[in-house]
Design a protein around this motif. Structure first.
Motif, mmCIF file in Angstrom:
data_model
loop_
_atom_site.group_PDB
_atom_site.id
_atom_site.type_symbol
_atom_site.label_atom_id
_atom_site.label_comp_id
_atom_site.label_asym_id
_atom_site.label_seq_id
_atom_site.Cartn_x
_atom_site.Cartn_y
_atom_site.Cartn_z
ATOM 1 N N ILE A 11 0.816 -1.110 -0.061
ATOM 2 C CA ILE A 11 -0.329 0.041 0.727
ATOM 3 C C ILE A 11 1.147 1.561 0.128
ATOM 4 O O ILE A 11 0.549 1.736 -0.954
ATOM 5 N N LYS A 12 2.086 0.963 1.039
ATOM 6 C CA LYS A 12 2.479 2.702 1.110
ATOM 7 C C LYS A 12 3.285 2.670 -0.768
ATOM 8 O O LYS A 12 3.195 3.691 -0.728
ATOM 9 N N THR A 13 4.286 1.243 -1.320
ATOM 10 C CA THR A 13 4.747 1.612 -2.591
ATOM 11 C C THR A 13 3.375 2.902 -3.954
ATOM 12 O O THR A 13 3.512 3.391 -4.510
ATOM 13 N N ILE A 14 2.407 1.777 -3.551
ATOM 14 C CA ILE A 14 0.972 2.564 -4.576
ATOM 15 C C ILE A 14 0.697 3.844 -3.639
ATOM 16 O O ILE A 14 0.486 4.836 -5.065
ATOM 17 N N GLN A 20 3.428 10.442 -6.841
ATOM 18 C CA GLN A 20 3.837 11.063 -7.425
ATOM 19 C C GLN A 20 3.102 11.712 -8.756
ATOM 20 O O GLN A 20 3.678 12.491 -9.335
ATOM 21 N N THR A 21 2.523 10.500 -9.189
ATOM 22 C CA THR A 21 1.288 10.392 -10.491
ATOM 23 C C THR A 21 0.659 12.418 -10.505
ATOM 24 O O THR A 21 0.725 12.654 -11.288
ATOM 25 N N GLU A 22 0.453 12.253 -9.273
ATOM 26 C CA GLU A 22 -0.531 13.418 -9.270
ATOM 27 C C GLU A 22 0.470 14.654 -9.229
ATOM 28 O O GLU A 22 -0.241 15.850 -9.856
ATOM 29 N N GLU A 23 1.808 14.649 -8.594
ATOM 30 C CA GLU A 23 2.337 15.731 -8.881
ATOM 31 C C GLU A 23 2.853 15.666 -10.065
ATOM 32 O O GLU A 23 2.800 17.008 -10.800
ATOM 33 N N GLN A 24 3.006 15.111 -10.673
ATOM 34 C CA GLN A 24 3.248 15.157 -12.316
ATOM 35 C C GLN A 24 2.020 15.485 -13.225
ATOM 36 O O GLN A 24 1.928 16.614 -14.008
#
Length: 76
Positions: A11-14, A20-24
């Motif tokens: 879950i932490k990795t997800i 990261q994807t939200e920031e991108q």
């Protein structure tokens, strides 16, 4: 030969990938907004220049205001 099972993500990795994807996506949206603002400014500048050109042409013309308006309205 034994096939390896794909490693399951924690879950932490997800959550890290989500973050990261939200920031991108946020950075891409910022770039898109800036490009959109620049495009709007360029359209406005083009419109202004075209209006200046038109006013200069009208100023140089020997036609009356009524003749110019009649011409423009007949070709609208």
């Amino acid at each position: 030969m034994m096939m390896k099972m794909p490693r399951t993500k924690s879950i932490k990795t997800i959550e890290a990938e989500i973050s990261q994807t939200e920031e991108q996506l946020r950075r891409l949206k910022e770039r898109c907004d800036k490009a959109s603002q620049k495009l709007d400014a360029l359209y406005e500048l083009k419109k202004h220049r075209e209006q200046e050109e038109l006013l200069k042409a009208i100023d140089k013309s020997t036609r009356t205001k009524a003749e110019i308006l009649a011409f423009l309205e007949s070709h609208a």
